[in-house]
Structure formats: C-alpha cells, structure tokens
Design a protein around this motif. Structure first.
Motif, mmCIF file in Angstrom:
data_model
loop_
_atom_site.group_PDB
_atom_site.id
_atom_site.type_symbol
_atom_site.label_atom_id
_atom_site.label_comp_id
_atom_site.label_asym_id
_atom_site.label_seq_id
_atom_site.Cartn_x
_atom_site.Cartn_y
_atom_site.Cartn_z
ATOM 1 N N ARG A 1 -4.246 4.349 -3.176
ATOM 2 C CA ARG A 1 -4.076 3.488 -2.019
ATOM 3 C C ARG A 1 -5.239 2.506 -1.921
ATOM 4 N NH1 ARG A 1 -0.280 4.134 1.780
ATOM 5 N NH2 ARG A 1 -0.722 3.376 3.867
ATOM 6 N N MET B 1 -11.804 -0.104 2.550
ATOM 7 C CA MET B 1 -13.117 0.520 2.629
ATOM 8 C C MET B 1 -13.060 2.017 2.869
ATOM 9 S SD MET B 1 -16.249 -0.468 2.455
ATOM 10 C CE MET B 1 -16.421 -2.176 2.900
ATOM 11 N N PHE B 2 -12.202 2.476 3.761
ATOM 12 C CA PHE B 2 -12.236 3.897 4.117
ATOM 13 C C PHE B 2 -10.993 4.637 3.664
ATOM 14 C CE2 PHE B 2 -15.503 2.314 6.960
ATOM 15 C CZ PHE B 2 -16.491 3.222 6.649
ATOM 16 N N GLN B 3 -10.381 4.175 2.611
ATOM 17 C CA GLN B 3 -9.216 4.899 2.115
ATOM 18 C C GLN B 3 -9.655 6.213 1.480
ATOM 19 O OE1 GLN B 3 -6.102 4.136 2.649
ATOM 20 N NE2 GLN B 3 -6.718 2.297 3.733
ATOM 21 N N THR B 4 -8.813 7.200 1.649
ATOM 22 C CA THR B 4 -9.136 8.487 1.035
ATOM 23 C C THR B 4 -8.325 8.727 -0.236
ATOM 24 O OG1 THR B 4 -7.516 9.450 2.495
ATOM 25 C CG2 THR B 4 -9.807 9.614 3.153
ATOM 26 N N THR C 1 -9.551 -2.929 4.855
ATOM 27 C CA THR C 1 -8.757 -1.713 4.931
ATOM 28 C C THR C 1 -9.027 -0.795 3.752
ATOM 29 O OG1 THR C 1 -7.119 -3.192 5.831
ATOM 30 C CG2 THR C 1 -6.470 -0.931 5.542
ATOM 31 N N TYR D 1 -4.928 -1.584 -1.889
ATOM 32 C CA TYR D 1 -5.519 -2.549 -0.954
ATOM 33 C C TYR D 1 -6.404 -3.538 -1.691
ATOM 34 C CZ TYR D 1 -3.804 -0.496 3.317
ATOM 35 O OH TYR D 1 -3.002 -0.090 4.324
ATOM 36 N N PRO E 1 0.815 -1.223 0.000
ATOM 37 C CA PRO E 1 0.000 0.000 0.000
ATOM 38 C C PRO E 1 0.842 1.264 0.000
ATOM 39 C CG PRO E 1 -0.672 -1.481 1.739
ATOM 40 C CD PRO E 1 0.590 -2.010 1.201
#
Lengths: 102, 492, 696
Positions: free
Chosen positions: B297, B290-293, B288, B301, B230
């Motif tokens: 990235r 799910m909430f990457q900004t 992980t 994942y 990542p």
C-alpha cells in the motif's frame, strides 16, 4: 433534433453520476456504468448524424458498437465479481465494502 | 508487428496450457508465455529502426473501418517499459503463481493486458485507442480480482472496475464530442481541425476536455480520482501490481500527453488544470504514504506521488519537460516494478505484507533485500541511480520556465518522500529480524531473475543516463512537433 | 588517460567488492583490499611521467546532458594532481599493509576495509577531478568515510575513549563532532561553488581558468573576495584550521592506522589542495583583473595558516596523550602549508609559494604517516594512550625508536632531513611577504615544534620505565618489538624522509620545475619585489630555522633529554607558568567555548522553543476537538520524560505526522464517496475551464 439527443445524453451522464454516489446496491452501480456507456453511445450516434445529415456515418457507429460490446464484457466481469463479493461478504451493499481504507 | 506477436500469444497460450496440462508437463505454459513476450522484442527492435528512419510509421489495420496504428518516437518510448516490465513479471510469475489454479487464464490475461497497453500507446485514432483501452482494462479487472475467493482482491477489484469503467465511459463521451467538432477520429485529423482558434472556446469542447481529463485521470490515478489505486494495486498478485503500477497507469499519462499534443490551441488551459491536479496528487500521495503499515500500500501511494511528478512535468509543456516526463515514466516503471516484485517476494516467503512483521527480513533474504534497497534508493533519488536523473530533469525543466514556486514544491515533495523510503529501507534492512522469520528462505531463482532485469536497468540508467536522456529528448521534440506529425500521417 | 580513471575507480570497486570477498574468507578479504590499494598506487605512478614532462591532460565525458546545465565527469591530470595522487595512493598502500597486522582479529573488519578503500577511491577522485562538483562528491565521500572510521569502535568501550577526564569523549561522539564541524565549512563551500557557477556557468576547473569573464564580473560587483572566503570555509573545516580546528584532536579516537591515513597524511590535505587549486586559478586570472583583487583573500589564508600553526603547536607542548601531540602537530603543520599558499598570493610569486606549500605537504605526509604508524605500534605494545605511562621503550623497541626519532627530527626541521628543506622553503616565502609579525610567528612555531618533538620522544622512549609498564610486565606481558609487517611501513617512510632529505634541494627543484608548468606565464614572476627588509630571503629563512632549532632545542634537551630540571615542579612553582599551562591544556578554552555556544545554549533554547511551540500549537486546536485534550496530556507527559533534543523535533515532527495521518482519512474506502469525488472534480474542472476561457 440533435440538440434534443445531446441534451438527453448529457442528462444521462448526470443521472449515472448521481447513481454512482447515491446507490448502495452493487448491481445498481453496474447499471450506472451501463447508463454512462449508453450516454456516450448516444453522443456518438447524435454527432454522427450531425456530421453527415441523412447518411449513416460508419466511424462513430462502429465505435458505438465496439463500446456496447466492451460494456457487455465489463458487465460480465462485474457480475462475476458481485457474485464473489456476495460469497465472501454475504452482502451486495457497496457501503459494507469498506475494509480497505486509510 | 509487436502487437501481432502478442495477439498470437494470446490466442495460443490457452491451447498450449491445455495441452501441457493434459500431458502433465509443468511450466510449459509459463515458459511459453515468457517466450512470446521475449519474442516481441525482435519486432520491437525492427520497429525502432524503422521509426528512427521514417519518423512516423503508419500501419492500417485491415478490415477495421479505416483504423490505423501510428507509431512515432513517443510510442516507441512508451512500448519499451511495457515490454521490459511485462517480460520481467512474466518470468517472475513462474514461481510466484505456481501454487495457484486457473493459470491458463492468468497468462492469457497477462499477455492480453500487455497487448492492450502496447495497442493504446501505438493507436493512431480513437477507435483503435478505445479498442485497446478496453482490452487492457477488462483484462486488468480480471487480474486484480484473480484470487477471487479472498475478500481483499474482490473488494478492490469491484471498486477498480466501477471507477475505471466509469472513467472509460466518460472518456468515450469526450471522444464523441471531439468527433462531433472535428468530424474525424484520426489523431492527425483532429489535430488539423483543432488548429482553428475559433473552436477554442466552444462550450462543447470545454465539456469534452473535462470529460477526457477525468476519464484519463481515473486511469492515471490523478488525485482526487486516485482512490481505486491504493486498493487495487496491493490486492493484485505482485507481478500484476508491478505491471499496473509500473506501466498501466502510464497509459493514462500517455493519453493525457496525446490530447495535450492534439489540442495545441488550448495548451494554457490544459497546463493550468494539469498543474493544479499534479500538486494535489503529489501531496496526497506522499503524505498518505508516510504512515502506511502495508508495504504494498505504501508503494501504491508512492506511485500516486510519482504520477504527480509526471503530470507536473507534462503541464510545463516544453520539450525539456516532456522529455523529463517520458524519462520519468520509463524510470518509474523500472523502479516501481522492481519494488512491487521485491515486496511480493517478501510476501511469498513470509505470508505477510505488514511492515512491522517484515522488519529485518532483508537480513534473511539478502539478495532480495539488496534489490529492494536499489529500488528504494533509486526512487528516493540517490545520485548514480535512475530516479535522480529524471527528477533532476523535471526540476531543471521547471526552473528553466522560471516556475520557481512549483519547483520548490516539487523538491519539498521529493524530500518528504525520501523520509518514508529511507524509513522503509531501515526497517526492512537494518532492524533485527523477528524470531518467526528465522525459517524464511531466499526467493526462488525465477523471481530473482525478474527483479535483477529491472534492478540492472535502474543502475544502468543511473550510471549512464546520457543515452536515455538524448532518446527522451528526441521523443519530447517529436511529441511537440505537431506539424510534421500531421503531414507524415495525412500527407502533404 | 585510462590510468587516471582507473586510479580512482579501482579502490572504489575494491570497496564494493569487499563484502563479496568477505564471503570467500578473511584472508581473501584482507589481502584483496590491500591489493586494490596497491593497484591504485601503481596506476598513480604511471602518471608520474606526465608530471615530469609538465603536461596537462584534461578529459571529460558528458554524464547528464541536461539542457542548459550539462553535468560532466572528467579527470584533470597535471603536476599538482599527479603529486597528490601519488602521495595519497602510496601512503595509503603502506598503511593498508600495516593494517593487516594492526587490525588483525578486530570485529567488523569488513566495514574497516570497505571504508578504507572507499576513502582512498574518493580521495583520488577528489584530487583527480576536473570540476568542482565532482570534487565535492569526493570531498563529501572522504568526510563520510572519516566519520565512519573515527567511530569505528562505535560500541564506545572505555579503552577507546579519547582525552583526559573530564574532557573525555567516546569514539561515536568524536565521529559526530568531526562530521558536524566539517559540514559547517562545507555549506559555505557549496554556496560559494554555486555562486561561482551562477556567474561562470561552469564547474570545470580548466574552464574557470580560461574563461575570465566570471571573475571580472564578480570583482566589479565586489563579491569576489566574499565568495572566495566562503569557499575557504570548506578547506578550513576539512584541514582543521582555526576556527574549525577543534574536531581533529578528538578524531584520534579512531584506529591509529586511520589517524595516520585520514587525519594526518591525506584527507586533511584536501583543504590545502583546494586552496592550491584556487591559487592556480587566481594566478591565471591575475593578468586580467590584477593580483590585488585576490590580495585580501590570500592575506586571510596566510594569517589563518600562521595563527593555526602557532595555536596548535603551543597546545602540543602540554599534551599528555601520544596521539594528541601528533594531532596538534598535524594541525600546526597544515597551518604552515596554508601560510605558504597565502604567501604565494600575497607576493604574487605563485610558483614559489605553491612549491613551498606542496613540498611541505609531501614531506609532512611522509614523516607524519611514519610517526603515526610508529605511535600505533607503541600504543599497541603499551596498552595505554598516555605518554607518562610509557617510558624506557628505547631498549625494547629499537626499530620503532629509530624511525620515530628520524621522523620527529624531520618534523622539527633538523637538517638534512626532508622536513628541514620544506620548512625552510615555507619560511622563505613567508619572509618574502614582508610581514614581520607573520614571519616571527612562524619561526616561533618552528622552535616550539622542536621542543614538543623532543619532549614526546624523550617521555616515550628515554624516560625510565613507568609504573604502568612494570605492572604489565608483572602480569606476564612481554614488551617487545612489533612484527615486521608493522614496522616495515613506518621504517620505510622514515628512511625515505632521510634519503629525500639528503637530496633535499633536488627534490625542491623538481617540485618547482613541474609546478611551474601549471602556472606557465612568465609575467607572473616576481610582480612584487620582496619588501626590502634588507637581505636575502633564503639567508633569512636559513637563519630563522637554525635559530628556531637552537631556541626550541636547548630547553627541550635541558628538560627532557638531559633531565637537568623537572618541568613539572617548575610549572607548579610559578603562578604565571601554571596559568599558561592551564590555558594551553584547556586548548585556549576554544573547545569549551564551542561546546557552550553550539551545544549547551541550543539545547536550552530548544527547551524554551519547544515549550512555546507545543503549547501554542495545542491551544489553537484544543477548542475544536475534544480528543486533543487527551493528546495534550500524553504529550506533556512525554515532554517531561523524553530528553530535550527530541523535543524540538517533536513539535515539528508531530505536526507533519498529524497532517500525514489525517490525509489517510481521504481514503474512505467507500465507493460512493470515491465516485462523488470524481463527479466533483469533473464539475470543478469544467468550471475552471469555463471561467478561464471567459465563457462564464
């Protein structure tokens, strides 16, 4: 004889792994990589001697030489990166390199 | 012969680049390197025909200690995505990298990396395997940290380098032990030696297997050894990201597959370890992501999760599951290469990878947006696109072996992943664009061209999957037929 | 059979091309869409010779050769699918033509054309597909398009709402209602399909017909009827039959062209088509497992059809909106088709029952499309949806009046129009079942049908001009006949119901002839003699239809055409009639019951569940982390504020989100920890191997 070398190289692997998670100096990390590579080379030589007692076995030795040379390349890139890190971050502490997370 | 074409390219690209710089010609180097990769398709097609006729093709490498290249159906199946994604990202780089310096080394490293990957998947012994492995690895370290004056590539590059080179060294130790047991580095010879069941519980062999799984697992980004991915994939230039995520991590999968084939007396243990790691990988990757900004990235994942699916399919170990894994390798290379390129196109146009900044950018860059949607829908498993086909095959292979729990867990993971893919799709394509995106323009033609190649393959495989399914099934059959592999290399 | 493939592929390609054509200009997009539907219709008509010759052509190609479970795409061209394909594609084409003018100038037309063409493609895919899985794709595709088109005016302007206050719903709500209601049926259908697949190992319809093992296994385990009834849920939902019929009246919120195409002429017939397919499969299996094993299923089909026909027809008697009358009448007429198919199975005289059902399907498609299109023109002109705000239109819109009159008479079954023959055929097979109650019910429905048709026509066209229209004229609006591109389609349809009606018997013969090829075996003929009521079924049905016309027509004529009595004052004057009126007006209270059962109660349950889950969840965690106390405060705050619908999801979603967020902490970013993980997993793998190999 072989057993001593084998045990020695397994010990070297352990040392390298210990170095990886305990040392914070970046150059020490690279040295740990070198130790790991050397452990592998030692294994190769030892098993080469074990397979052909009294002779020089060509294949594992050449693989060891290849590994040594490629480790040289890796080290070169690593040192260049450490220099770049030092320029950008102003430190060689690997625990300071934690901007990428999550 | 594919390798020689690329090796020739590696040697000549710096010269061509230097000469064209001196003469002040633009884009000669770029087009030359794309041409070299395109030319590699010709020997590749000849190779396919040869493999189809002979089964296993053996090339001795002259003056290199009896080392050989052996190309069978599995290798051929792995070379195809490498060449396609390599070609697409080379075209894509033409405009993506046009403002960078040091392009001579960039294109040389790019073709060296492709060369290394092709070498890895067509190696016939561990000497060759390790040689090309290192070629691939070292050039990828340099490429990840290519923009070395910024903090992100440098940090990610260093982490990647340390983890990956430690992985290679661990793998080499494992290879050394295998040599000590089998007395040869040749794949076929090792396979022959491993047939004796006495060897199976040798403690040294157990150590070797653990070392090899960890070494290859680091490269394949199997959890919990995935932590470099990542960081490194988003930090690299986008065409390199698509090569790394699309195909390079698959060389680790290839290694696992080869070892799986070679150690045929140990299949049960191998499957046990791989399936544990596979589910760990899937869940960590999907949850992980799910909430990457950061869009790249998030994609990184998602690559981890996809590696989990592939590893799970490998761990089942039937012809169907191996062929499903192979097909998913191909499909994921297309989809993920495409997605990274589209993300790179947005980054190129807006200068940001933050999803909240990129909201609605698909409305400004319609073509790229449509291509991104194809990729996202494909990877989310929409019927009619390629991801669906191989995901269905993986699940059906699991169900055929009556692994219902595992199949259910895999389906849960598919469902979780659909959530963030569709959310990303909705945010990029449907939201109102922010006002500072008003001057964003469509990506340049060469970038679009690179993406269109991959997108059309996504659609083609999705609509007409039968050809690819039958090829991958053939490859899976070949992969598990270890007896004829040994005879065709060692003779009699 | 290239035509069969092209027939459904062309509109889908047209749909996909619509956004590109839109770039070239509005005219190109609009006419392009119509041309694509015309092409589909032409391809469909190329298939007609096959139906005439009674051939069955089955082609399929492997799509995904998954070992053990290959997936195929294929077409099955037999008389049934050819008839369906032609009805669908030709009526679609006429409606597309009509839309050119009717939808002119609306915003979002690219979406409209896309959905329309996509709908046509999916509907043709549905009727031409050779396997249940592919059919299901088309089935869901038409459902999706229907959802998108009902909610076409998704901004929910007041003038597009459907219903009379307080039961008035916006288009987006209606679309959602339709989607959810039909989905309930689809779940059952999917389960049944998978169950059949698990027994037979195939989705292919011809294979299900030829391979009889699955049916006998199912019958022995007693699962045949339950599975078929589950399967029936899909058609019940899609064809708006009781108890899933409540979505169709609200579906009138869409543009009238959409109502005509999807909610009258084609999509709602998909359920009938599927039941017909089941009947054909059953027919080919009867000589193996006997027709008795299907008896229960067909009785259920017949009763659902007969009851729905009656239920909806009674509601149509009191409806105030023009389109609602047509919607109820659609539900009712589809009930007739179901009744005919059910009767086919009960008497085991499959050919005759199927002929009656499909014949009525075709004739209904023609006259109902005409009625809807004409009513669209009326609504267009009068700018209201209520019939009592129209009136006196006969003078202004003579063409529309004539065609609507013909179509309405055909709907009521007045000879010699097409509707008369098809309804008579349905009544005849119904009579042959020997079920007197069912026969009386359907004859009563026929009477009611004539009554509400007369009421609709008179209130709209013959009554004196309403206040609303006079106000419109006062505002300077000129009430006039619509343009030819709008009236040609419905005029043509009304005309063909007349022409085909004159040739009525011949048309029925044609259907009988071609459909009998599908059910080839002669041994199926008259397995059950008609349950001797004593006289000839055809005379009985003729008598029934004529008397129904008289019974329904006389009061209709008395009250509405001749206007000898005022229906409103009569209803107001009698307590019983008023109660009946209220019962019918509230749609037998079924709609209200559904809202209470499936909307209000779940919401309150969600409220209770939510409070319980939320609080329980947090109590557990509170002790561990001090931060959560703060979180709880925020959550309670949100819980008070946010509507209850979100709240049930909120508990679950928050749990998942928490897991996801915490999984991000695994990525520490520290290289030391990363390498630590590598060492640990190395040791773990080593240990697992050592233990599992028995070395340790």
């Amino acid at each position: 004889m072989y057993e001593a070398i084998l045990v020695c190289s397994v010990a070297l692997i352990a040392v390298a792994l210990y170095g990886f998670y305990s040392k914070r100096h970046m150059i020490k990390m690279v040295i740990s990589v070198e130790i790991l590579v050397n452990a592998a080379n030692l294994l190769l030589i030892a098993f080469g001697a074990y397979r052909a007692p009294g002779y020089v076995e060509l294949l594992p030795q050449s693989l060891a030489i290849l590994s040594i040379s490629s480790a040289g390349g890796v080290t070169a890139v690593a040192l260049a990166l450490i220099l770049a890190v030092y320029k950008v971050y102003g430190t060689v502490d690997v625990r300071k390199l934690r901007r990428l997370r999550g | 012969m594919v390798i020689w074409t690329l090796a020739f390219g590696c040697c000549t690209i710096p010269i061509v680049g230097w000469v064209s710089d001196r003469l002040g010609l633009r884009y000669v180097r770029e087009w030359y390197s794309s041409l070299v990769i395109a030319l590699a398709f010709i020997p590749y097609i000849l190779l396919i025909r040869l493999v189809a006729r002979v089964g296993v093709v053996v090339y001795p490498i002259p003056s290199l200690f009896h080392s050989i290249l052996t190309v069978d159906m599995v290798s051929v199946f792995f070379i195809l995505p490498i060449l396609i994604v390599g070609f697409a990202s080379s075209i894509y780089s033409t405009s993506y990298m046009s403002h960078d310096t040091g392009l001579n080394s960039y294109y040389t490293l790019l073709s060296a990396m492709i060369l290394g990957m092709i070498g890895v998947v067509s190696a016939g012994d561990f000497f060759t395997f390790f040689l090309f492995w290192e070629v691939m690895s070292i050039s990828s370290y340099a490429l990840v940290a290519f923009r070395k004056d910024r903090w992100e590539p440098v940090e990610a590059g260093f982490k990647y380098l340390v983890m990956s080179s430690a992985g290679s060294a661990l793998m080499l130790s494992g290879i050394a032990i295998v040599y000590g047991i089998a007395g040869t580095l040749n794949f076929a010879g090792i396979a022959l030696a491993m047939r004796t069941p006495v060897l199976a519980s040798d403690p040294w062999l157990i150590l070797a297997i653990s070392l090899i799984i960890v070494g290859l697992g680091i490269k394949a980004a199997i959890a919990p050894m995935h932590t470099w991915l990542p960081d490194a994939h988003p930090a690299a230039p986008s065409p390199i990201s698509s090569l790394l995520s699309g195909v390079m991590i698959k060389t680790g999968v290839y290694g696992l597959l080869r070892f799986y084939i070679l150690f045929q007396t140990l299949h049960a243990y191998w499957s046990l370890i791989l399936s544990i790691l596979a589910f760990l990988t899937m869940f960590i990757g999907n949850l992980t992501a799910m909430f990457q900004t950061d869009i790249k990235r998030l994609l990184a994942y998602s690559s981890i999760a996809q590696i989990g699916y592939i590893t799970f399919a490998l761990s089942i170990g039937t012809i169907q599951s191996i062929s499903a894994a192979l097909l998913h390798v191909f499909n994921h290379a297309m989809m993920k290469g495409l997605l990274f390129m589209a993300a790179g196109a947005f980054y190129h146009a807006t200068g940001s990878r933050d999803i909240s900044v990129l909201e609605g950018v698909g409305r400004r860059m319609k073509l790229t947006g449509v291509i991104l949607s194809i990729g996202l829908l494909a990877i989310a498993g929409m019927p009619g696109l390629n991801g669906f086909v191989s995901e269905l095959l993986i699940v059906s292979a699991a169900i055929q072996q009556e692994l219902y729990l595992q199949a259910a867990l895999t389906i849960i993971n598919f469902v979780i992943s659909v959530a963030y893919y569709l959310r990303l799709l909705q945010r990029i394509m449907l939201k109102e664009p922010r006002s500072d995106l008003s001057r964003v323009e469509e990506a340049p033609a060469t970038m679009i061209a690179g993406m269109v190649i991959l997108a059309s393959l996504c659609v083609f495989v999705g609509v007409y999957p039968s050809m690819f399914i039958s090829i991958s099934e053939l490859a899976g059959r070949v992969a598990l037929d270890i007896g004829s592999y040994i005879t065709s290399i060692l003779g009699g | 059979m290239m035509e069969a493939w092209l027939c459904w592929l062309t509109p889908i390609c047209g749909a996909l091309l619509t956004p590109i054509l839109a770039r070239l200009g509005h005219k190109v997009r609009d006419y392009g869409a119509v041309v694509f539907s015309l092409l589909a219709a032409l391809f469909a008509s190329r298939l007609i010779p096959i139906a005439v010759e009674g051939k069955i052509i089955w082609e399929r190609y492997g799509w995904m050769p998954i070992p053990g479970a290959p997936v195929y795409v294929g077409v099955l061209v037999d008389p049934l699918s050819v008839i369906m394909a032609n009805v669908v594609s030709w009526i679609s084409f006429l409606i597309m033509l009509y839309s050119l003018e009717y939808m002119h100038g609306e915003p979002g037309l690219t979406r409209y054309w896309f959905l329309m063409n996509f709908f046509i493609g999916n509907m043709l895919l549905l009727v031409l597909s050779d396997n249940l899985l592919q059919m299901f794709f088309g089935w869901e595709g038409v459902g999706l398009c229907s959802y998108g088109l009902i909610g076409f005016w998704y901004r929910d302007d007041r003038k597009y709402w459907v219903g009379t206050p307080p039961d008035e719903y916006p288009p987006s709500h209606s679309g959602m209602k339709a989607f959810i209601t039909t989905r309930m049926g689809d779940v059952g259908m999917l389960v049944a399909m998978l169950a059949i697949y698990s027994y037979s190992g195939t989705f292919s319809i011809p294979e299900l017909q030829s391979n009889t093992m699955w049916a006998s296994t199912l019958m022995e385990s007693g699962l045949l009827t339950p599975i078929l009834l589950l399967m029936l849920l899909g058609p019940i939902g899609k064809s708006a039959q009781f108890p899933l019929h409540e979505w169709l009246p609200e579906a009138m919120a869409g543009p009238t062209s959409v109502s005509a195409l999807i909610h009258a002429a084609t999509m709602v017939k998909a359920g009938v088509y599927l039941v017909a397919r089941i009947a054909i499969i059953a027919a080919s299996l009867t000589h193996i497992i006997g027709f008795e094993s299907f008896h229960t299923f067909f009785i259920v089909v017949a009763w659902i059809g007969g009851f729905t026909a009656f239920l909806a027809a009674t509601q149509a008697m009191v409806a105030r909106e023009l389109k609602k009358v047509l919607a109820y009448s659609t539900i009712s007429q589809i009930g007739y088709m179901m009744l005919a198919l059910g009767a086919a199975g009960i008497t085991a005289n499959f050919v005759e029952g199927l002929t009656a059902g499909i014949f009525h399907l075709v004739s209904h498609a023609v006259f109902k499309a005409s009625l809807f299109l004409a009513s669209g023109a009326v609504l267009h002109v009068c700018e209201t949806k209520y019939m009592d705000e129209m009136g006196g239109l006969r003078k202004y819109m003579p063409v529309t009046f004539t065609s609507m009159l013909i179509a309405a008479l055909s709907l009521s079954g007045v000879p010699p129009l097409l509707g008369f023959w098809s309804k008579e055929a349905v009544l005849k097979v119904c009579f042959e079942t020997g079920d007197v109650a069912l026969f009386v019910l359907s004859a009563a429905t026929a009477a009611i049908t004539f009554f509400y048709s007369l009421r609709m026509i008179s209130i709209t066209f013959l009554y004196p001009k309403s206040k609303h229209l006079e106000e419109l004229e006062a505002e300077g609006l000129h009430i006039h006949e619509v343009s030819p591109i709008m009236w040609i389609p419905y005029c043509l349809l009304a005309f063909s119901t007349l022409i085909l009606g004159v040739l009525g018997r011949l048309v029925e013969e044609f259907f009988h002839e071609s459909l009998s090829h599908i059910i080839a075996a002669g041994h199926l003929e008259a397995v059950v003699e008609s349950h001797g009521v004593g006289f000839d079924p055809s005379i009985a049905s003729l008598l029934a239809s004529v008397s129904a016309l008289v019974i329904g027509g006389l009061p209709g004529y008395w009250f509405y055409v001749a206007r000898r009595g005022d229906p409103y004052s009569i209803v107001e004057g009698s307590v019983i009639l008023k109660a009946v009126w209220r019962f019918l007006w509230n749609r037998w209270y079924i709609n209200r019951l559904y809202y209470i059962l499936f909307v209000n109660i779940p919401i309150s349950l969600a409220k209770i569940m939510n409070r319980w889950i939320e609080v329980g969840f947090f109590n557990g965690l509170q002790y561990g982390v001090s931060l959560i106390t703060l979180r709880l405060a925020i959550l309670v705050d949100r819980f008070m504020e946010v509507g209850f619908f979100n709240n049930l999801q909120y508990g679950v979603a928050e749990l998942i989100a928490r897991i996801c967020r915490s999984s991000r902490y695994l990525q520490t970013g520290s290289l030391n920890i990363n390498m630590y993980q590598v060492s640990i997993i190395l040791i773990i793998i080593l240990l697992i191997l050592l233990v599992s190999m028995g070395v340790l």
